[in-house]
Enzyme design. Structure first.
Site, short mmCIF file in Angstrom:
data_model
loop_
_atom_site.label_atom_id
_atom_site.label_comp_id
_atom_site.label_asym_id
_atom_site.label_seq_id
_atom_site.Cartn_x
_atom_site.Cartn_y
_atom_site.Cartn_z
N GLY A 18 -59.21 126.06 -13.05
CA GLY A 18 -59.88 124.79 -13.29
C GLY A 18 -61.33 124.90 -13.73
N SER A 19 -61.69 126.03 -14.36
CA SER A 19 -63.09 126.13 -14.80
C SER A 19 -63.38 125.12 -15.91
CB SER A 19 -63.43 127.56 -15.24
OG SER A 19 -62.76 127.93 -16.40
N ASP B 35 -47.65 122.37 -28.06
CA ASP B 35 -48.65 122.85 -29.02
C ASP B 35 -48.44 122.37 -30.46
OD1 ASP B 35 -49.70 124.21 -26.85
OD2 ASP B 35 -48.62 126.05 -27.31
N LEU C 267 -49.58 123.76 -17.22
CA LEU C 267 -48.46 124.63 -17.58
C LEU C 267 -47.20 123.92 -18.02
CD1 LEU C 267 -48.28 127.69 -17.51
CD2 LEU C 267 -47.48 127.53 -15.15
N HIS D 120 -55.68 124.64 -26.16
CA HIS D 120 -54.88 125.88 -26.21
C HIS D 120 -55.82 127.03 -26.57
CE1 HIS D 120 -51.24 128.20 -26.45
NE2 HIS D 120 -51.77 128.83 -27.47
N ASN E 115 -54.87 118.26 -25.22
CA ASN E 115 -54.66 119.57 -24.60
C ASN E 115 -55.61 120.58 -25.25
OD1 ASN E 115 -53.29 121.68 -23.08
ND2 ASN E 115 -52.28 122.27 -24.99
N LEU F 174 -44.43 121.17 -19.62
CA LEU F 174 -44.23 120.26 -20.76
C LEU F 174 -44.43 118.83 -20.28
CD1 LEU F 174 -43.25 120.10 -23.74
CD2 LEU F 174 -40.95 119.77 -22.84
C1 GAR Z 1 -57.79 127.94 -20.55
O1 GAR Z 1 -58.19 129.05 -21.29
C2 GAR Z 1 -56.87 127.05 -21.37
O2 GAR Z 1 -57.15 127.07 -22.73
C3 GAR Z 1 -55.53 127.67 -21.09
O3 GAR Z 1 -55.56 128.01 -19.74
C4 GAR Z 1 -56.90 128.37 -19.38
C5 GAR Z 1 -57.24 127.67 -18.09
O4 GAR Z 1 -58.48 128.12 -17.59
N1 GAR Z 1 -54.45 126.77 -21.43
C6 GAR Z 1 -53.28 127.20 -21.89
O5 GAR Z 1 -53.01 128.38 -22.03
C7 GAR Z 1 -52.28 126.10 -22.24
N2 GAR Z 1 -51.17 126.63 -22.98
P1 GAR Z 1 -59.23 127.29 -16.48
O6 GAR Z 1 -58.21 126.97 -15.39
O7 GAR Z 1 -60.29 128.21 -15.96
O8 GAR Z 1 -59.78 126.06 -17.12
#
Ligand code: GAR
Length: 190
Positions: free
Chosen positions: A12-13, A144, A84, A103, A101, A86
């Protein structure tokens, strides 16, 4: 006031960065954080920042009552920040063009089911890519595949690893995601 619900599955950063960005905003606020993982670190981040948070399971998520509750709570926009699953049809129907979203790659490369977080960066390094980046896009029924709002790129060099690529990509995310959300909300409402 526009009210965002952030959906996140992990650390969740990005969620934290978005919450901080809109903390003092005149018209946009993060109203709640929702997660499908009861041990997701995003729950601690939300608590620290005094944003309500709750955990949901697959059954709740796939039921139309999930969308109905968001609407009842006054949610106007949904942000997927490291989420994560759909998105079910009922949520897309309840928030048409109101779900975004991020990606961690330059779609259409390295997208699709199972392409999440570290896996994306490992694939980028294994493929010998010279650049990667982020794609911020609207969400439709397919992983996506929605309209792109923004792409930003960074280089991948010979001694980069999945971890160093992840760090570069996260920097791009922190720089662009909140501002892109802000522009998107303002433009779609005017
Ligand atoms: C992020 O890099 C985001 O782009 C990715 O998960 C990470 C979550 O980081 N999302 C995906 O891969 C979606 N397919 P975070 O929890 O530190 O924000």
């Amino acid at each position: 006031m526009y009210n965002i619900a952030i959906l996140a599955s992990g650390s969740g950063s990005n969620a934290e960065n978005i919450i901080r960005y809109f903390k003092e905003h005149a018209t946009i606020r993060v109203a709640e954080v929702l997660t499908n993982k009861s041990d997701a670190y995003v729950l601690e981040r939300a608590a620290k920042l005094h944003v309500p948070a709750r955990v949901f399971n697959k059954e709740e998520f796939t039921s139309p009552s999930f969308s109905e509750r968001l609407i009842r709570e006054g949610i106007t926009h949904v942000v997927l920040a490291g989420f994560l699953w759909l998105v079910p049809q009922h949520l897309i129907a309840a928030f048409p063009d109101r779900i975004v979203n991020i990606h961690p790659a330059l779609l259409p490369k390295f997208g699709g089911k199972g392409m999440y977080g570290g896996k994306v960066h490992e694939s980028v390094v294994a493929a010998g890519e010279k650049e990667t980046g982020i794609t911020i896009h609207l969400v439709n029924e397919e992983y996506d595949k929605g309209i792109h709002l923004l792409q930003a790129s960074c280089t991948v060099v010979a001694d980069d690893t999945a971890d160093t690529v992840a760090a570069k990509v996260h920097d791009l995310e922190y720089e662009h995601f909140p501002r892109t959300i802000e522009n998107w909300i303002i433009q779609t409402q005017s």
